[in-house]
Design a protein around this motif. Structure first.
Motif, mmCIF file in Angstrom:
data_model
loop_
_atom_site.group_PDB
_atom_site.id
_atom_site.type_symbol
_atom_site.label_atom_id
_atom_site.label_comp_id
_atom_site.label_asym_id
_atom_site.label_seq_id
_atom_site.Cartn_x
_atom_site.Cartn_y
_atom_site.Cartn_z
ATOM 1 N N GLN A 48 0.886 -1.275 0.151
ATOM 2 C CA GLN A 48 -0.086 0.020 -0.070
ATOM 3 C C GLN A 48 0.843 1.089 -0.058
ATOM 4 O O GLN A 48 0.963 2.179 0.791
ATOM 5 C CB GLN A 48 -0.849 -0.032 1.475
ATOM 6 N N PRO A 49 1.667 1.440 -1.125
ATOM 7 C CA PRO A 49 2.691 2.553 -1.109
ATOM 8 C C PRO A 49 1.894 4.013 -0.898
ATOM 9 O O PRO A 49 2.685 4.892 -0.634
ATOM 10 C CB PRO A 49 3.338 2.392 -2.375
ATOM 11 N N ALA A 154 -0.872 -6.040 4.885
ATOM 12 C CA ALA A 154 -2.322 -5.632 4.275
ATOM 13 C C ALA A 154 -2.237 -5.303 3.019
ATOM 14 O O ALA A 154 -1.584 -4.582 2.335
ATOM 15 C CB ALA A 154 -2.800 -4.522 5.310
ATOM 16 N N GLY A 155 -3.455 -5.619 2.195
ATOM 17 C CA GLY A 155 -3.839 -5.463 0.879
ATOM 18 C C GLY A 155 -4.949 -4.635 0.967
ATOM 19 O O GLY A 155 -5.284 -3.791 1.702
ATOM 20 N N ARG A 156 -5.583 -4.684 -0.289
ATOM 21 C CA ARG A 156 -6.958 -3.881 -0.594
ATOM 22 C C ARG A 156 -8.208 -4.784 -0.130
ATOM 23 O O ARG A 156 -8.119 -5.863 -0.142
ATOM 24 C CB ARG A 156 -6.906 -3.145 -1.979
ATOM 25 N N GLU A 165 -7.791 -8.037 2.627
ATOM 26 C CA GLU A 165 -6.740 -9.128 2.403
ATOM 27 C C GLU A 165 -5.781 -8.803 3.489
ATOM 28 O O GLU A 165 -5.008 -7.765 3.637
ATOM 29 C CB GLU A 165 -6.068 -8.808 1.151
ATOM 30 N N ASN A 166 -5.413 -9.879 4.114
ATOM 31 C CA ASN A 166 -4.340 -9.765 5.505
ATOM 32 C C ASN A 166 -4.581 -8.679 6.534
ATOM 33 O O ASN A 166 -3.797 -8.398 7.234
ATOM 34 C CB ASN A 166 -2.974 -9.521 4.688
ATOM 35 N N GLY A 167 -5.886 -8.242 6.365
ATOM 36 C CA GLY A 167 -6.277 -7.459 7.697
ATOM 37 C C GLY A 167 -6.411 -8.317 8.699
ATOM 38 O O GLY A 167 -6.962 -9.451 8.805
ATOM 39 N N GLU A 222 -10.397 0.845 -1.635
ATOM 40 C CA GLU A 222 -11.310 0.510 -2.559
ATOM 41 C C GLU A 222 -12.563 -0.232 -2.273
ATOM 42 O O GLU A 222 -13.088 -1.083 -2.772
ATOM 43 C CB GLU A 222 -10.722 -0.337 -3.498
ATOM 44 N N VAL A 223 -13.114 0.300 -0.827
ATOM 45 C CA VAL A 223 -14.334 -0.108 -0.497
ATOM 46 C C VAL A 223 -15.150 0.838 -0.893
ATOM 47 O O VAL A 223 -15.249 2.112 -0.516
ATOM 48 C CB VAL A 223 -14.240 -0.366 1.320
#
Length: 367
Positions: A48-49, A154-156, A165-167, A222-223
């Motif tokens: 998440q840059p 963590a992803g999106r 993802e990975n939350g 992107e929710v």
């Protein structure tokens, strides 16, 4: 150590009592309760840059570690998962956080304590389950949103699976903590993140010095707006000191904020617990999470109960009325989790892991 019945018969009355007392002391010492700590600090996100790098999380983790050692917790019982280059620590990925807590729970025994600390980004996303209702006893989320801590990997938001993802979800953390309490251990969990109350940091303070966010807006993951059901409708309490909430009396929770609030990160002068030899000592202000700074400052006053610690933390925090910390559990419990006869005394000279200056000369975290 074995004492036969014949041997006891040959010992006089007083001598027999002495032997039995020594035997009882030996057995108690062999199974004495211990205190452990797991400290998690996440400043940056490779996947998440676009998420802002947090300036105070590394300092938070170092400060908490120093404070715990200063209280008497031995370095060997502190596990640090951090991306701070000054710490010889493992990366705070989701799997690693889960594995450390699960392995610790497998070894935990009745009377043990776990100090669990999180510093980093937090957010809220729609509940993962599509079958549970928001009123389900198994999933009590009146606003339909789960609180989530973001590990380093963590992803999106995935709209197909309706998951981040990975939350590290609040429900995941509840199960990890329950694994300790089911063994008879107690847990003191501390969350210095945004949306902390029910799990996870952001704020924009007017004037200088600037503050930085410790939260992630769901839209940045992107929710979609349509997925956010009745946001900002959940509050843990009308006050800050809650004597009920956790499932058992073995759980104590310190949250930096209410679920819909943001937490502060700003430049502050280090508390006494900050080692003088590290990054210029205590003279120069540097970034900290305000809640962690207030908590450690309160710890330095040697509280006798969790309630006394919570009240002192609130007094420090009252100068920043922009978030409402929440404290849950049987707060009248004595704050004696570091008073263990078998534990080492704190090292007054070099109280924790780092053995030298930071690789950037001490300037990285004090901008």
């Amino acid at each position: 150590m074995k004492v036969s019945g014949v041997a006891l018969q040959q010992i006089g009355g007083l001598g027999r009592w002495i032997v039995l007392l020594l035997l009882g002391h030996w057995l108690a010492s062999a199974a004495h309760a211990e205190t452990f700590a797991v400290l998690v600090g996440v400043s940056r996100y490779a996947r998440q840059p676009d998420l802002a790098e947090l300036r105070g999380v590394g300092n938070d983790t170092l400060l908490m570690q120093a404070a715990l050692v200063r209280l008497g917790l031995s370095e060997e019982r502190i596990t640090v998962l951090s991306d701070d280059p000054r710490l010889s620590a493992l990366s705070p990925t989701r799997d690693r956080i889960v594995r450390v807590l699960e392995e610790g729970a497998a070894r935990a025994k009745s009377g043990d304590w776990l100090v669990l600390y999180f510093s980093g980004h937090g957010t809220r996303v729609p509940m993962r389950s599509t079958t549970d209702t928001v009123d389900s006893p198994a999933h009590p989320e009146p606003d339909g949103l789960d609180e989530v801590f973001l590990p380093a990997d963590a992803g999106r938001w995935n709209p197909r699976t309706r998951s981040l993802e990975n939350g590290l979800y609040d429900n995941d953390l509840a199960l990890l903590i329950r694994a300790w309490t089911q063994k008879g251990a107690s847990v003191w969990a501390i969350f210095d993140t945004c949306s902390a109350g029910d799990m996870a940091k952001t704020h924009a303070l007017l004037g200088a010095p600037p503050t930085f966010k410790r939260s992630v807006a769901p839209a940045s993951l992107e929710v979609s707006a349509s997925d956010l059901v009745r946001p900002s409708s959940k509050r843990l309490s009308t006050g800050s000191l809650r004597l009920k909430g956790p499932e058992t009396s073995q759980e104590i929770y310190f949250y930096a904020t209410q679920p819909e609030e943001v937490a502060l990160e700003e430049k502050l002068r280090p508390p006494i617990s900050w080692p003088e030899w590290l990054d210029g000592g205590r003279q120069n202000p540097r970034y900290f999470g305000f809640f962690t700074h207030a908590l450690v400052s309160a710890l330095e006053n040697q509280p006798k109960t969790f309630q006394e610690l919570a009240e002192r933390t609130m007094r420090f925090h009252a100068t920043k009325p922009l978030a409402t910390p929440v404290f849950e559990g049987v707060l009248q419990r004595g704050f004696d989790l570091f008073v263990r006869p078998a534990e080492k005394k704190p090292n007054k000279h070099r109280p924790f892991l780092p053995t030298g200056p930071s690789r950037d000369g001490g300037n990285r975290w004090s901008r």
